[in-house]
Design an enzyme around this catalytic site. Structure first.
Site, PDB file in Angstrom:
ATOM      1  N   HIS A   1      -5.676   3.618  -1.611  1.00 46.41           N
ATOM      2  CA  HIS A   1      -6.999   3.987  -1.119  1.00 46.41           C
ATOM      3  C   HIS A   1      -7.275   5.418  -1.551  1.00 46.41           C
ATOM      4  O   HIS A   1      -6.666   6.354  -1.036  1.00 46.41           O
ATOM      5  CB  HIS A   1      -7.048   3.856   0.407  1.00 46.41           C
ATOM      6  CG  HIS A   1      -8.397   4.130   1.002  1.00 46.41           C
ATOM      7  ND1 HIS A   1      -8.661   3.940   2.343  1.00 46.41           N
ATOM      8  CD2 HIS A   1      -9.556   4.580   0.464  1.00 46.41           C
ATOM      9  CE1 HIS A   1      -9.918   4.248   2.602  1.00 46.41           C
ATOM     10  NE2 HIS A   1     -10.478   4.658   1.475  1.00 46.41           N
TER      11      HIS A   1
ATOM     12  N   THR B   1      -8.417   3.334   8.296  1.00 47.81           N
ATOM     13  CA  THR B   1      -9.587   2.476   8.392  1.00 47.81           C
ATOM     14  C   THR B   1      -9.578   1.745   9.729  1.00 47.81           C
ATOM     15  O   THR B   1      -8.614   1.072  10.077  1.00 47.81           O
ATOM     16  CB  THR B   1      -9.601   1.461   7.230  1.00 47.81           C
ATOM     17  OG1 THR B   1      -9.499   2.176   5.998  1.00 47.81           O
ATOM     18  CG2 THR B   1     -10.895   0.669   7.232  1.00 47.81           C
TER      19      THR B   1
ATOM     20  N   ASN C   1       0.855  -1.182   0.000  1.00 51.08           N
ATOM     21  CA  ASN C   1       0.000   0.000   0.000  1.00 51.08           C
ATOM     22  C   ASN C   1       0.898   1.243   0.000  1.00 51.08           C
ATOM     23  O   ASN C   1       1.669   1.453   0.939  1.00 51.08           O
ATOM     24  CB  ASN C   1      -0.906  -0.009   1.235  1.00 51.08           C
ATOM     25  CG  ASN C   1      -1.917   1.116   1.227  1.00 51.08           C
ATOM     26  OD1 ASN C   1      -1.584   2.261   0.929  1.00 51.08           O
ATOM     27  ND2 ASN C   1      -3.158   0.798   1.578  1.00 51.08           N
TER      28      ASN C   1
ATOM     29  N   GLU D   1      -8.671   0.309  -3.074  1.00 47.93           N
ATOM     30  CA  GLU D   1      -9.477   0.394  -1.861  1.00 47.93           C
ATOM     31  C   GLU D   1     -10.344   1.644  -1.930  1.00 47.93           C
ATOM     32  O   GLU D   1      -9.864   2.720  -2.301  1.00 47.93           O
ATOM     33  CB  GLU D   1      -8.583   0.482  -0.620  1.00 47.93           C
ATOM     34  CG  GLU D   1      -7.935  -0.815  -0.223  1.00 47.93           C
ATOM     35  CD  GLU D   1      -7.246  -0.716   1.129  1.00 47.93           C
ATOM     36  OE1 GLU D   1      -7.247   0.393   1.730  1.00 47.93           O
ATOM     37  OE2 GLU D   1      -6.693  -1.716   1.579  1.00 47.93           O
TER      38      GLU D   1
ATOM     39  N   HIS E   1       1.039   6.262   1.820  1.00 49.63           N
ATOM     40  CA  HIS E   1       1.805   7.216   2.618  1.00 49.63           C
ATOM     41  C   HIS E   1       3.033   7.754   1.891  1.00 49.63           C
ATOM     42  O   HIS E   1       3.698   8.660   2.406  1.00 49.63           O
ATOM     43  CB  HIS E   1       2.132   6.621   3.973  1.00 49.63           C
ATOM     44  CG  HIS E   1       0.883   6.409   4.775  1.00 49.63           C
ATOM     45  ND1 HIS E   1       0.058   7.445   5.142  1.00 49.63           N
ATOM     46  CD2 HIS E   1       0.274   5.282   5.215  1.00 49.63           C
ATOM     47  CE1 HIS E   1      -0.987   6.977   5.804  1.00 49.63           C
ATOM     48  NE2 HIS E   1      -0.876   5.669   5.860  1.00 49.63           N
TER      49      HIS E   1
ATOM     50  N   ARG F   1      -6.963  12.810   0.988  1.00 46.62           N
ATOM     51  CA  ARG F   1      -5.915  13.219   1.934  1.00 46.62           C
ATOM     52  C   ARG F   1      -4.541  12.695   1.554  1.00 46.62           C
ATOM     53  O   ARG F   1      -3.534  13.219   2.012  1.00 46.62           O
ATOM     54  CB  ARG F   1      -6.263  12.791   3.355  1.00 46.62           C
ATOM     55  CG  ARG F   1      -6.250  11.289   3.583  1.00 46.62           C
ATOM     56  CD  ARG F   1      -6.482  10.930   5.036  1.00 46.62           C
ATOM     57  NE  ARG F   1      -7.803  11.322   5.511  1.00 46.62           N
ATOM     58  CZ  ARG F   1      -8.308  10.915   6.675  1.00 46.62           C
ATOM     59  NH1 ARG F   1      -7.586  10.149   7.468  1.00 46.62           N
ATOM     60  NH2 ARG F   1      -9.513  11.276   7.035  1.00 46.62           N
TER      61      ARG F   1
ATOM     62  N   ARG G   1      -9.453   8.150  -1.029  1.00 51.58           N
ATOM     63  CA  ARG G   1     -10.466   8.581  -0.068  1.00 51.58           C
ATOM     64  C   ARG G   1     -11.275   9.739  -0.616  1.00 51.58           C
ATOM     65  O   ARG G   1     -10.820  10.481  -1.491  1.00 51.58           O
ATOM     66  CB  ARG G   1      -9.796   8.988   1.255  1.00 51.58           C
ATOM     67  CG  ARG G   1      -9.040   7.861   1.954  1.00 51.58           C
ATOM     68  CD  ARG G   1      -8.441   8.346   3.249  1.00 51.58           C
ATOM     69  NE  ARG G   1      -9.477   8.661   4.209  1.00 51.58           N
ATOM     70  CZ  ARG G   1      -9.831   7.853   5.218  1.00 51.58           C
ATOM     71  NH1 ARG G   1      -9.217   6.691   5.389  1.00 51.58           N
ATOM     72  NH2 ARG G   1     -10.771   8.200   6.055  1.00 51.58           N
TER      73      ARG G   1
ATOM     74  N   GLU H   1     -11.015  -9.483   2.561  1.00 45.73           N
ATOM     75  CA  GLU H   1      -9.777  -9.075   3.207  1.00 45.73           C
ATOM     76  C   GLU H   1     -10.052  -8.999   4.707  1.00 45.73           C
ATOM     77  O   GLU H   1     -10.837  -8.164   5.166  1.00 45.73           O
ATOM     78  CB  GLU H   1      -9.278  -7.720   2.704  1.00 45.73           C
ATOM     79  CG  GLU H   1      -7.974  -7.308   3.395  1.00 45.73           C
ATOM     80  CD  GLU H   1      -7.364  -6.030   2.866  1.00 45.73           C
ATOM     81  OE1 GLU H   1      -6.590  -5.404   3.628  1.00 45.73           O
ATOM     82  OE2 GLU H   1      -7.653  -5.652   1.724  1.00 45.73           O
TER      83      GLU H   1
ATOM     84  N   HIS I   1      -3.860  -4.759   7.524  1.00 48.15           N
ATOM     85  CA  HIS I   1      -4.030  -3.691   8.506  1.00 48.15           C
ATOM     86  C   HIS I   1      -3.172  -3.965   9.744  1.00 48.15           C
ATOM     87  O   HIS I   1      -3.342  -4.968  10.427  1.00 48.15           O
ATOM     88  CB  HIS I   1      -5.478  -3.497   8.948  1.00 48.15           C
ATOM     89  CG  HIS I   1      -5.712  -2.120   9.529  1.00 48.15           C
ATOM     90  ND1 HIS I   1      -5.880  -0.994   8.748  1.00 48.15           N
ATOM     91  CD2 HIS I   1      -5.765  -1.686  10.807  1.00 48.15           C
ATOM     92  CE1 HIS I   1      -6.050   0.062   9.511  1.00 48.15           C
ATOM     93  NE2 HIS I   1      -5.973  -0.326  10.769  1.00 48.15           N
TER      94      HIS I   1
END
Length: 239
Positions: free
Chosen positions: A42, A100, A6, A69, A9, A48, A44, A151, A191
């Site tokens: 993801h 999440t 992922n 996602e 970030h 962000r 969003r 998931e 996660h």
């Protein structure tokens, strides 16, 4: 078992200064060249970290599995259908959350997913995954909807305050994975996973396909670099 990185970030770091770098697509390329089987992002509603332009660049540059996602909003469904990732993972999304915070509540969203979301995505060729806590009732409802994959939310296991709690969560995850597998769906997980707890998860939970790891991997790469960090995770998974 596959590692999907992922890269949200990487975008968070870029957005902190607005300089246009580091580029999430460049990070995705490094991760895949180091052996990752694909990339997770993801998009969003508040944008962000990942932005719309990132999504299309990732579609262009990612060679392996691309996992989108997203919340189940009409806007995201339309973007997803336009991008055509390999996998769409539907997640709950709260405006004030840092990340999440848990799985979908299937009893709450079942009718909406049955009447609006799944009909909109079916026929697109995109596999549908639902992000769920290891609850048998939620898994059964996901199967009734026709989900391709689940998931499993591993955050409660990852953040367990003691060994007893961790063991109970491992048992829940193991039983959930068996149920998902027996129902004919793909078992994914993600996660809160890191270099310390990933070996424990793998030792106790069977049938895992895609393992999604983001924040811990990107954080470690600040010190080790992306290539080395991805390879360290793969060493664990390949054992």
């Amino acid at each position: 078992m596959q590692l999907l990185v992922n890269i949200d970030h990487v975008a968070t770091l870029r957005n902190a200064r607005g300089e246009g770098y580091p580029d999430p697509a460049d990070a995705a390329t490094v991760c895949e060249q180091a052996g990752a089987s694909g990339i997770v992002f993801h998009l969003r509603r508040d944008r962000r970290h990942i932005r719309d332009e990132d999504v299309y660049r990732l579609k262009k540059f990612v060679k392996g599995t691309l996992d989108f996602e997203m919340s189940a909003s009409d806007e995201m469904i339309e973007i997803c259908k336009d991008v055509e990732p390999h996998l769409c993972t539907l997640v709950p999304e709260g405006r004030e959350e840092l990340t999440t915070e848990g799985g979908l509540d299937m009893k709450v969203i079942f009718n909406d997913f049955k009447n609006r979301v799944f009909p909109a995505l079916h026929g697109s060729g995109i596999k549908i995954s639902l992000f769920l806590d290891p609850n048998p009732e939620d898994i059964e409802l996901a199967h009734n909807l026709g989900a391709d994959a689940i998931e499993l939310h591993t955050g409660t296991f990852a953040n367990a305050p003691d060994e007893d709690t961790q063991q109970k969560e491992l048992e829940r995850l193991s039983e959930a994975a068996e149920l998902i597998h027996n129902l004919g769906m793909i078992v994914n997980a993600g996660h809160g996973l890191n270099l310390q707890n990933l070996p424990i998860l793998i030792d106790h939970v069977n049938h895992l396909e895609d393992i999604s790891i983001g924040h811990a991997l990107i954080s470690k790469s600040v010190f080790w670099g992306l290539e080395r960090t991805v390879k360290e995770y793969l060493k664990i998974m390949n054992k």
